[in-house]
Design an enzyme around this catalytic site. Structure first.
Site, PDB file in Angstrom:
ATOM      1  N   HIS A 182       0.844  -1.194   0.000  1.00 23.69           N
ATOM      2  CA  HIS A 182       0.000   0.000   0.000  1.00 23.69           C
ATOM      3  C   HIS A 182       0.875   1.239   0.000  1.00 23.69           C
ATOM      4  CE1 HIS A 182      -3.224  -2.766   0.527  1.00 23.69           C
ATOM      5  NE2 HIS A 182      -4.098  -1.786   0.506  1.00 23.69           N
ATOM      6  N   ALA A 223     -11.863   1.108   5.118  1.00 27.16           N
ATOM      7  CA  ALA A 223     -10.874   0.362   4.332  1.00 27.16           C
ATOM      8  C   ALA A 223     -10.167   1.250   3.311  1.00 27.16           C
ATOM      9  CB  ALA A 223     -11.562  -0.804   3.627  1.00 27.16           C
ATOM     10  N   HIS A 224      -9.245   0.643   2.598  1.00 26.79           N
ATOM     11  CA  HIS A 224      -8.439   1.372   1.615  1.00 26.79           C
ATOM     12  C   HIS A 224      -9.283   1.958   0.490  1.00 26.79           C
ATOM     13  CE1 HIS A 224      -7.492  -2.878  -0.211  1.00 26.79           C
ATOM     14  NE2 HIS A 224      -8.773  -2.637  -0.171  1.00 26.79           N
ATOM     15  N   ASN A 225      -8.873   3.157   0.060  1.00 27.03           N
ATOM     16  CA  ASN A 225      -9.472   3.827  -1.103  1.00 27.03           C
ATOM     17  C   ASN A 225     -10.897   4.321  -0.873  1.00 27.03           C
ATOM     18  OD1 ASN A 225      -7.069   3.047  -2.424  1.00 27.03           O
ATOM     19  ND2 ASN A 225      -7.993   1.115  -3.039  1.00 27.03           N
TER      20      ASN A 225
END
Lengths: 347, 347, 347
Positions: A182, A223-225
């Site tokens: 990441h 979470a991511h994004n």
């Protein structure tokens, strides 16, 4: 107002702990004894309780508890901040400290981080290399900001929150889950507040973003994004999966779950525990599992709980029907292999 | 490939932050302006966007974002680790440190713990007496490993995770909940990754076990005596009650709850928010509350949401039926106390 | 008892790790090999396994695992506590330390806090100004107690729990969410145990209260002004919204969510994942979403999963009915726009 309207108060307290300089409130007859014994300087009292014996100076208002909350910001004395860097704080190479910061005991700040003016870094916070904090940021103790985190001005982060962790991303190849590194950022806008033990991951390549003025409660997972807009409210234990977009002013009540890549429209409301697997239009209130428009969900759940009795009625109806057939034309009924009603044979 | 296929890149970045040594990707027309202005050395571009103006060297692929994730592990430069023990780290009596470990500021390691080669213990981690870590373990800041925890090789634990806590076990006797002491272990296999603020309890007498290659997300709860197999994926906020057995390769999506002593079969998938109260056969996908096979659950939920209109139709049917009876034989109908259809009285 | 009934044991261990001084248990034929090889001093064995080869001294009981848990408290040796204040612990001005406390490395205790006799403050704990701890309190590493927290005697708090955080309260005015300051307390009664990474907020003006003898699991969220009674069990990942009242002896299973201002009656049980939006009477068991009495909820969910087949039957019934009408009086049926059964037209 009953009593001297110039009585000064400079803090708030409940009836039993209030002193002459405190504002308190009396909102239920069950607290009459506490009210009678209270030393509060001024008390907010509801109309029906206005004649109870108790402190002399009282302001009669419809809903004393709500009125109290409304005046609290004016009377509240925030904890005193003493500027300075504790000798046990570890400041990495190239860290930029703006004037008048407070860095408490055992905080660790990684190389190249930038700390804005009047920021207050609580004990034991760990700030990764290159992290950027705006002015007047408040990190309570035990916060972790990983590399890639950038916080705007006046952001408050409560104890144990983790920002900028690696997201949960793997590719299954050659019989194992291979980690996707990441490298995206975790961008937190101005005036955001983040609750205790909440976790917000950094983006994979793109960024994770929380818009200005949004408030996030305890134990939330982002979470991511994920992109969250401005002025949203995200309540405790909400979970938002990867790449979700939450638009401005949306409200997510406690324990809501949102599946990956979903869009929650502006000013939409998701009721507690809603499980959201598709886009929610702007301004709508959705609830239930799988989440639907709230009225529809309420009707469906109400119907579900009526269902057992409906099924019983239905069975009675069908049995009655069967008896009817049997009575009307027993032989025809017996001869009807396809369950067509017996009377179809009667002219 | 368009442009010089020998252009070297050694890192990844989004279009707006990429430089000549970076690989980036361009996957949507809305990013055309960023693409035009990007300094990326090489860009992955989808076929429909291949002719947009922008960086010269481009690789045309069907899904640039996915392609990017696939090449990330090769291009990613992990944060640099400098071996050595920080002078503020507290190393207990009899601790065994393998060669080339990194122990950051204010870490506390209890008596008799064993730390494997090249392990990296982040700032503020607390490792209990007797804990065992394999080689190449990475503990991010603020991790707690209680006594009884044993981690295999290449395990990564994110900030704020707590491993080896006492489980939640009490016996109600003499009017109070008496604590059951926990003496079992918390065994984490090789290549496991554990998310931020996750809690995994130690076993009571038996052990809690997480199998090799399993990946666990943020804010997950794993209770005492749970056995999780190899190569499972356990997503954010999942809760697994005591003595559950999750077999190899199972996938538990976000906010799933599994009741005590249940068995989740190998390669089974539990959809987000599923509430699992019984065993799930290997290879099946289950969802909903209480969880059922996914197709069955989808049909049931769809039917539930159709239910209000079905009930309305049903009422109309019954009313029509009643009117029919009334028309056909009003007197008989009135005389039928048991609601048997009126026509049963007609010869 | 088989063998020497005076064999002394002073600890417990599973079969494969037990030595001559340990009590162990053998409860399933699949563990026969471990039993055969075990060095346990004494073993609890179920009647059907009593004749297996293995350690000589065995006690035959119906359920060895349960028996083991029952004797554990007597045999368990808790970790040894060495009294003293670590030189790296930071003790604020005016802190009152009772005799014989243990304060571990890097703990930070704010001004004016009071620590009871024999309290054990783990490494890295942060205790805010004015916090009060009773006697024999045990804080595991990394606990945060904010100002306003008061803990009774014998309270145990596991790693990463956060007590006394500001609640999630805002008033929307002038286009932004304005924070409501929190000045209430977070009062934890005697003998309460609190799990890892749990968050309990302080009250706004009133207090948040957890009654004596209540046990709280990992990752639980308890909002401002919640009152929890005595001897309750609150399992992992439960979320309790603001001003909820949970009365004595209630049990909230994992992932339960309770909406604001709801009252959960004494000794009520909420099943796992229940979503509670209204008051639950004392002594009742509720489940499901929205939560209802458990029997009702079970019947409703069972009916819901039968619904698709019911709908199919219903369709067949209606179609048959339609065909019946068509056969009986095709013209009348065609002329009946309101779907009244065709036979109503037959004299």
């Amino acid at each position: 107002v009953v009593g001297d309207p110039t009585t000064p108060v400079h803090a708030v307290a409940p009836l039993d702990r209030a002193g002459p300089g405190d504002l308190s409130f009396f909102s239920g007859a069950k607290y009459a004894a506490r009210f009678a014994a209270s030393r509060a300087g001024v008390t907010l009292v509801s109309p029906d309780l206005a004649d109870h014996p108790g402190p002399a100076v009282r302001i009669v208002v419809e809903r004393p508890a709500d009125a109290m909350l409304a005046v609290l910001p004016a009377l509240y004395r925030p904890p005193e901040r003493v500027s300075g860097v504790d000798p046990t704080a570890r400041i990495g190479r190239g860290v930029q400290l703006a004037p008048d910061v407070t860095i408490d005991a055992y905080a660790v700040i990684g190389a190249g981080a930038q700390i804005g003016a009047r920021a207050w870094i609580g004990s034991h916070c760990v700030i990764g290399p290159g992290v950027i904090l705006g002015d007047d940021v408040r990190l309570h103790p035990h916060v972790t900001l990983c590399s890639g985190a950038q916080l705007g001005h006046r952001v408050a982060v409560h104890s144990g929150a983790r920002l900028g962790n690696d997201g949960f991303g793997y590719i299954f190849r050659e019989g194992r889950h291979t980690k996707i590194p990441h490298v995206g950022r975790c961008l937190i806008g101005d005036d955001v507040e983040i609750g205790a033990n909440t976790a917000i991951d950094r983006g994979s390549v793109d960024d994770t973003v929380v818009g200005a003025g949004t408030k996030i409660d305890n134990l939330v997972h982002i979470a991511h994004n994920v992109h969250i807009g401005r002025l949203c409210l995200v309540m405790a234990q909400v979970g938002i999966a990867g790449s979700v977009r939450v638009e401005d002013g949306a409200i997510l009540a406690g324990q809501v779950g949102v599946a990956g890549h979903v869009v929650i429209g502006a000013r939409a409301t998701l009721a507690g525990q809603a499980g959201v697997f598709g886009n929610v239009p702007a301004g709508e209130t959705w609830s239930g599992y799988p989440a639907r428009p709230h009225r529809e969900a309420i009707r469906a759940h109400a119907a579900m709980f009526k269902l057992p009795s409906i099924i019983r009625s239905l069975k009675r109806l069908v049995e009655a029907e069967d008896r009817a057939r049997a009575d009307a034309a027993p032989d025809a009924a017996a001869a009807a292999p396809d369950h067509r009603p017996a009377r179809t044979g009667t002219p």
